[in-house]
Design a protein around this motif. Structure first.
Motif, mmCIF file in Angstrom:
data_model
loop_
_atom_site.group_PDB
_atom_site.id
_atom_site.type_symbol
_atom_site.label_atom_id
_atom_site.label_comp_id
_atom_site.label_asym_id
_atom_site.label_seq_id
_atom_site.Cartn_x
_atom_site.Cartn_y
_atom_site.Cartn_z
ATOM 1 N N UNK A 201 -1.025 -4.502 -5.765
ATOM 2 C CA UNK A 201 -0.518 -4.678 -4.403
ATOM 3 C C UNK A 201 0.907 -4.158 -4.296
ATOM 4 N N UNK A 202 1.728 -4.475 -5.310
ATOM 5 C CA UNK A 202 3.095 -3.958 -5.316
ATOM 6 C C UNK A 202 3.098 -2.435 -5.372
ATOM 7 N N UNK A 203 2.190 -1.867 -6.150
ATOM 8 C CA UNK A 203 2.098 -0.406 -6.248
ATOM 9 C C UNK A 203 1.725 0.206 -4.906
ATOM 10 N N UNK A 204 0.752 -0.392 -4.225
ATOM 11 C CA UNK A 204 0.319 0.146 -2.933
ATOM 12 C C UNK A 204 1.462 0.128 -1.920
ATOM 13 N N UNK A 205 2.169 -0.984 -1.844
ATOM 14 C CA UNK A 205 3.251 -1.067 -0.868
ATOM 15 C C UNK A 205 4.441 -0.211 -1.281
ATOM 16 N N UNK A 206 4.727 -0.131 -2.575
ATOM 17 C CA UNK A 206 5.795 0.750 -3.027
ATOM 18 C C UNK A 206 5.448 2.204 -2.726
ATOM 19 N N UNK A 207 4.199 2.577 -2.997
ATOM 20 C CA UNK A 207 3.772 3.936 -2.678
ATOM 21 C C UNK A 207 3.822 4.213 -1.190
ATOM 22 N N UNK A 208 3.506 3.194 -0.389
ATOM 23 C CA UNK A 208 3.551 3.377 1.061
ATOM 24 C C UNK A 208 4.960 3.670 1.541
ATOM 25 N N UNK A 209 5.967 3.021 0.936
ATOM 26 C CA UNK A 209 7.347 3.315 1.339
ATOM 27 C C UNK A 209 7.739 4.736 0.965
ATOM 28 N N UNK A 210 7.289 5.201 -0.199
ATOM 29 C CA UNK A 210 7.583 6.580 -0.598
ATOM 30 C C UNK A 210 6.935 7.556 0.381
ATOM 31 N N UNK A 211 5.684 7.311 0.719
ATOM 32 C CA UNK A 211 4.970 8.208 1.629
ATOM 33 C C UNK A 211 5.626 8.204 3.009
ATOM 34 N N UNK A 212 6.010 7.026 3.488
ATOM 35 C CA UNK A 212 6.687 6.946 4.787
ATOM 36 C C UNK A 212 7.953 7.792 4.777
ATOM 37 N N UNK A 213 8.732 7.663 3.707
ATOM 38 C CA UNK A 213 9.984 8.409 3.628
ATOM 39 C C UNK A 213 9.740 9.912 3.568
ATOM 40 N N UNK A 214 8.716 10.329 2.857
ATOM 41 C CA UNK A 214 8.449 11.762 2.709
ATOM 42 C C UNK A 214 7.826 12.353 3.962
#
Length: 724
Positions: free
Chosen positions: A273-286
């Motif tokens: 779950x932490x990975x999914x949300x962390x990845x989501x922040x990276x994707x949002x920023x990119x």
């Protein structure tokens, strides 16, 4: 969220063969697509809406060929000789003849007929004009251009090429260095070569899929040369880190007595779950880079975001499947990597460190903030621009051509500005007089070294004049000249439009547009990420603290980059060919990437604190417990990420080099100073208030259960003893 990912991890564990086969088939499909549909990467940087781009579009429309690619063949005679000597002249003319017959060439400007010789006649150049952009010129045409130098070189002349069409590709193995660093850190962290190999295996597979997919798409969309490198850099780093987060949680679960199937499923549900949300922040920023409205930057962001999405999917599906193959073997430790010790006394190192921080939070905050402010200091005199040939490695043909032209014709010769005058309503009889008048007026401007003869299209309504500044392309004097000429163009009659374009003007326009759009980008990205973190942590103060810490990390990273690349400190150590302005799109790219990575560590570290707080309702104890459980993994992940990014500093491309250094410093500052030092200090000061959420907002926000509360009732009884 945790329950869904728990079921996904358990399904992948049970159907490990299907999952592995599916990813391998996908890899084969994208590799086949890359082979069948792959195109050529582009080095073109277009910025829609700028005056320089408007001029280029005008030339494509009304002056076909004038807006195409060009190359410059630079000839230099040995010391004491001249190009006009009979033997040297014959050799140059033979090379020029070969250029004229090379594929795709529109026309060639002969150096002797055009007077393109230095004052001592030792250095000269021939301009080669193509009717199409550089990305449309195939490798055969480039090779023929390069081989045209053979007659001149055989006669003892130096021949170099400017314009970027002739390049020597160099492979420096940055990816291999990053993987080696990752292997060492993982082996020491996990105490097992078998376990250490899993994150590397999944990361390499993810990068391979993302890279092949980009290659397949390059035939239909325009990809810049830096886009695949950035995707590889980021995909490799987050791929290793995400797998490490889940793997470490799996090993902890199994060590507590869970069977491998349950340990893998729970690790996917909680750390996943932490990975999914962390990845989501990276994707949002990119993906948020699209708000800059600069195509090459948007493509870079989307390419890197795609690599991150693949890394998240692999970590939450393939990794549990591979754990199904390993079983208890993934828990065994290597005695050489983890020597047997006697019974330890006291608390673990991570808990002791967090305890010392929470006892003196104000001292820690002042010291940490002071260090970050000192590192950020050089950013106060930041200058932005795009690299030119003078920034290339000293042994590259572009850099040698640049230096020869500077020696023979002055520093401004490498920053020629193109003035385009569009006068469709001027009577044909007056068009030549208008062109001559434009050239005469330009010669009176400050910081102008030379003005070429005007060149007109067949209709005579478009005039091109090349202006050579007195200073180099990245100097303040040249920027002032561009501004002055554009101000003067605004004074022309309404039926006449004048533009300033060329590589130098495009660089200036790019830097200006990026600086103008940066605040909007920061607001969009930070706003969306704050909303996401509010949902994850169900808190207002934790996301705000996370964003403020990120700004400090950005300042430190940019300060170090300015200190090295612009001010020249340690330039030789980092292999910087020439100091100058920082790459204009580096700040926005750094913000986009580092924000997502910073939130990776924030989510993984603070989610363990949140998990402990939910179970104990003790704010200080939650800090210590969460830090003890995740501090070592976050430190290892940060070291791996830093190593991967730092490995790209050895790349000869100055753009890749600056991106690698900025991200490496940014990760170091954010992980070890902000997240692992300042965050526990701030959380200690906030106490229970850190987890406070207004009741009205609490009812609106969805509950994603990143802590895995819903999984507790399914926990089985401890099984047999875990073999180690």
């Amino acid at each position: 969220m945790a329950a869904y990912l728990y079921r996904l991890g358990r399904w992948a564990f049970d159907h490990r063969g299907r999952v592995l086969l599916g990813w391998l088939v996908l890899l084969g499909v994208v590799i086949g697509g890359a082979s069948a549909f792959g195109g050529q990467l582009s080095s073109k940087f277009e910025v829609p809406g700028t005056q320089s781009q408007q001029a280029q579009d005008l030339l494509h429309e009304k002056f076909p060929g004038a807006g195409g690619a060009s190359a410059r063949v630079v000839f230099a005679a040995p010391e004491g000789e001249r190009l006009t000597d009979p033997g040297n002249r014959a050799a140059v003319e033979a090379s020029v003849a070969l250029v004229k017959h090379a594929a795709d060439v529109s026309f060639v400007v002969d150096p002797f007929r055009a007077g393109a010789l230095s004052q001592d006649a030792r250095i000269g150049y021939a301009d080669v004009v193509y009717p199409v952009p550089a990305d449309k010129i195939d490798q055969t045409a480039r090779d023929q251009l390069e081989h045209s130098a053979d007659p001149a070189r055989s006669a003892g002349l130096d021949v170099e090429f400017g314009g970027g069409l002739v390049k020597k590709e160099s492979k420096v193995g940055s990816e291999s260095v990053g993987l080696l660093v990752g292997l060492i850190v993982l082996a020491l962290t996990l105490g097992s070569l078998v376990a250490a190999g899993l994150p590397l295996l999944t990361a390499v597979l993810g990068v391979g899929i993302a890279g092949a997919a980009l290659t397949a798409l390059s035939g239909s969309i325009e990809l810049t040369t830096t886009a695949p490198t950035l995707a590889t850099m980021l995909g490799l780093a987050v791929g290793i880190d995400y797998a490490l987060f889940i793997l470490s949680r799996y090993r902890q679960n199994a060590a507590e007595g869970m069977p491998p199937r349950e340990a893998a499923a729970r690790a996917t549900g909680t750390a996943g779950s932490a990975v999914v949300f962390a990845g989501a922040t990276v994707v949002i920023a990119l993906v948020g880079l699209a708000v800059m409205n600069i195509p090459f930057l948007t493509v870079m962001g989307l390419a890197a975001a795609g690599a991150v999405v693949v890394a998240v999917l692999i970590a939450t599906t393939l990794l549990p499947a591979l754990l199904g193959y390993l079983g208890y073997r993934g828990l065994r430790v290597n005695r050489l990597l983890t020597p047997r010790r006697g019974k330890t006394r006291g608390e673990p190192l991570g808990r002791r460190y967090a305890s010392s921080i929470t006892r003196r939070p104000w001292v820690v905050l002042v010291a940490g903030l002071g260090a970050l402010f000192v590192a950020a200091g050089p950013m106060l005199h930041l200058k932005l621009g795009l690299p030119d040939a003078g920034s290339q490695p000293a042994d590259s043909t572009e850099r040698k051509a640049y230096d020869l032209l500077t020696e023979g014709f002055g520093p401004g010769f490498n920053g020629v500005l193109t003035v385009v005058v569009d006068a469709p309503d001027v009577p044909r009889a007056q068009q030549k007089a208008l062109a001559a008048g434009v050239a005469d007026e330009l010669r009176k401007f400050p910081h102008v070294a030379a003005v070429s003869q005007p060149l007109q299209n067949p209709r005579g309504d478009v005039t091109i004049v090349n202006v050579t500044p007195t200073a180099g392309p990245s100097s303040d004097e040249t920027r002032d000249l561009v501004t002055f000429m554009r101000d003067k163009a605004g004074e022309l009659p309404p039926d006449i439009d004048a533009y300033v374009t060329g590589r130098t003007a495009l660089n200036i326009d790019t830097a200006d547009q990026l600086a103008e759009a940066l605040p909007k980008y920061v607001l969009v990205v930070v706003g969306l990420a704050l909303l996401l973190l509010t949902v994850v942590f169900r808190s207002l103060l934790v996301p705000i603290k996370a964003a403020l810490g990120f700004l400090l990390s950005i300042g430190a990273a940019m300060g170090v980059v300015v200190w090295v690349f612009q001010d020249g400190h340690l330039a030789d150590l980092f292999g910087i060919a020439r100091t100058g302005p920082v790459v204009s799109f580096l700040p926005v790219l750094l913000i986009g990437i580092l924000f997502g990575l910073a939130m990776d560590y924030e989510v993984f570290l603070v989610s363990r604190m949140r998990e402990a707080y939910v179970r104990s309702n003790n704010a200080r104890e939650a800090i210590l417990t969460g830090y003890a459980q995740s501090g070592r993994v976050v430190a290892a992940a940060a070291v791996i990420m830093t190593g991967v990014f730092a490995a790209f500093v050895i790349d000869p491309d100055p753009v890749i080099k600056s991106i690698g250094l900025s991200l490496a410093i940014g990760v170091l500052a954010d992980a070890f100073i902000v997240r692992m030092t300042l965050v526990p200090a701030a959380m200690a000061l906030l106490g229970r208030r850190a987890w406070a959420l207004p009741r009205g907002l609490a009812r609106i926000l969805p509950k994603v259960d990143i802590e895995g509360e819903q999984l507790d009732h399914d926990r089985p009884a401890p099984p047999r003893k875990v073999p180690v």
